[in-house]
Design a protein around this motif. Structure first.
Motif, PDB file in Angstrom:
ATOM      1  N   TYR A   1     -11.757   0.666  -3.745  1.00  0.00           N
ATOM      2  CA  TYR A   1     -11.398   1.712  -4.773  1.00  0.00           C
ATOM      3  C   TYR A   1     -12.231   1.678  -5.986  1.00  0.00           C
ATOM      4  CZ  TYR A   1      -6.975   3.362  -2.656  1.00  0.00           C
ATOM      5  OH  TYR A   1      -6.008   3.863  -1.897  1.00  0.00           O
TER       6      TYR A   1
ATOM      7  N   SER B   1      -1.474  -3.367  -6.050  1.00  0.00           N
ATOM      8  CA  SER B   1      -2.026  -2.616  -5.000  1.00  0.00           C
ATOM      9  C   SER B   1      -0.962  -1.212  -4.949  1.00  0.00           C
ATOM     10  CB  SER B   1      -2.504  -3.181  -3.775  1.00  0.00           C
ATOM     11  OG  SER B   1      -1.408  -3.684  -3.290  1.00  0.00           O
TER      12      SER B   1
ATOM     13  N   TYR C   1       0.949  -1.186  -0.128  1.00  0.00           N
ATOM     14  CA  TYR C   1       0.056   0.104  -0.055  1.00  0.00           C
ATOM     15  C   TYR C   1       1.053   1.112  -0.014  1.00  0.00           C
ATOM     16  CZ  TYR C   1      -4.402   2.507   1.028  1.00  0.00           C
ATOM     17  OH  TYR C   1      -5.596   3.089   0.867  1.00  0.00           O
TER      18      TYR C   1
ATOM     19  N   THR D   1      -2.890   2.440  -5.555  1.00  0.00           N
ATOM     20  CA  THR D   1      -3.509   3.237  -4.323  1.00  0.00           C
ATOM     21  C   THR D   1      -2.658   4.627  -4.277  1.00  0.00           C
ATOM     22  OG1 THR D   1      -1.401   2.105  -3.031  1.00  0.00           O
ATOM     23  CG2 THR D   1      -3.701   1.274  -2.935  1.00  0.00           C
TER      24      THR D   1
END
Length: 279
Positions: free
Chosen positions: A183, A229, A89, A233
């Motif tokens: 998301y 991700s 992340y 992100t």
């Protein structure tokens, strides 16, 4: 110890809490999700964890599930240690405050949060089904279909974000699935709501603007679906700017519709403002 750069890596956090000497009630902790795996210790005893902490992406498993820790007996000095790692992340470390208190009180807080989320989801689901049913009876008007789809997208956002309810329904190690749903619930809401407004106020909401919104949103959606991700992100901050610009245009369109006395424009303005403030 720490080895984090730009939110990626691993670190340890330590704090000592001074408690009253006459405190005898067992204590627990309400731990929110953190980025993106952790182990929590109280006076050397492991009482909570998410995922598997590691020193590389290959040795770590991300997980974000809010929980209530196991209980501990209070001592005058309570040492709390978090070992945290993040390789999945954009932000790592401890994100939110951790509550300490009686286990039953902490569970009440969590259950109230979950009940509120489920109540909102149920209410929105009723609206979604109602509008989708209206569309099946009157297919020439696309606004009920678009509003129904918008409601469904909001539900996916809520169950994957608030208290991470969806995480309790999916098997272990579902971080990527839940995170993508979270998301996508956000990224899809903007073009669908834009299309809804364009159908309601076609003279005020320019089709060219709608096309631009769809193109930009599609680019972000594709990145969420097709990239790791750790990459997609980072797009959230850019989408926030896009969202604010879109909201600004929504308000302009609705105000123009009010000035031109379009039916239902005032109600749509109030609903839009409530939605914006609520999110």
């Amino acid at each position: 110890k720490t080895k984090m750069g730009g939110g990626n890596g691993y670190a340890s956090y330590r704090v000592v809490i001074l408690l009253p000497e006459d405190l005898e009630i067992p204590l627990a902790f309400k731990v929110s999700e953190h980025g993106t795996a952790y182990s929590m210790y109280a006076n050397g005893k492991k009482i909570a964890s998410n995922g598997v902490i590691g020193v590389t992406r290959e040795t770590s498993i991300p997980e974000q599930i809010p929980l209530i820790s196991s209980t501990i007996q209070p001592t005058k000095e309570l040492e709390i240690i978090f070992h945290v790692s993040n390789f999945h992340y954009k932000d790592g470390g401890l994100w939110y405050s951790t509550l300490i208190g009686q286990e039953n009180l902490l569970r009440d807080i969590r259950e109230k949060n979950l009940l509120l989320t489920l109540f909102l989801c149920g209410s929105i689901l009723i609206m979604a089904l109602y509008h989708l049913t209206i569309y099946t009876l009157r297919k020439k008007d696309k606004s009920p279909l678009l509003f129904g789809l918008f409601c469904l997208v909001l539900i996916f956002r809520l169950v994957s974000f608030n208290e991470k309810y969806l995480a309790h329904l999916l098997p272990y190690n579902s971080f990527i699935i839940i995170n993508r749903i979270e998301y996508l619930g956000y990224y899809l809401a903007i073009p669908i709501f834009s299309h809804f407004l364009q159908v309601l106020f076609p003279l005020e909401f320019k089709k060219r603007i709608l096309s631009i919104i769809y193109i930009i949103a599609t680019i972000f959606v594709v990145m969420v679906i097709g990239t790791p991700s750790l990459f997609y992100t980072y797009t959230a901050n850019y989408y926030h700017v896009f969202t604010l610009l879109s909201i600004g245009y929504y308000i302009y369109v609705i105000l123009m519709a009010i000035i031109r006395k379009r039916e239902g424009a005032s109600i749509i303005l109030v609903g839009t403002l409530i939605l914006v403030i609520g999110t």
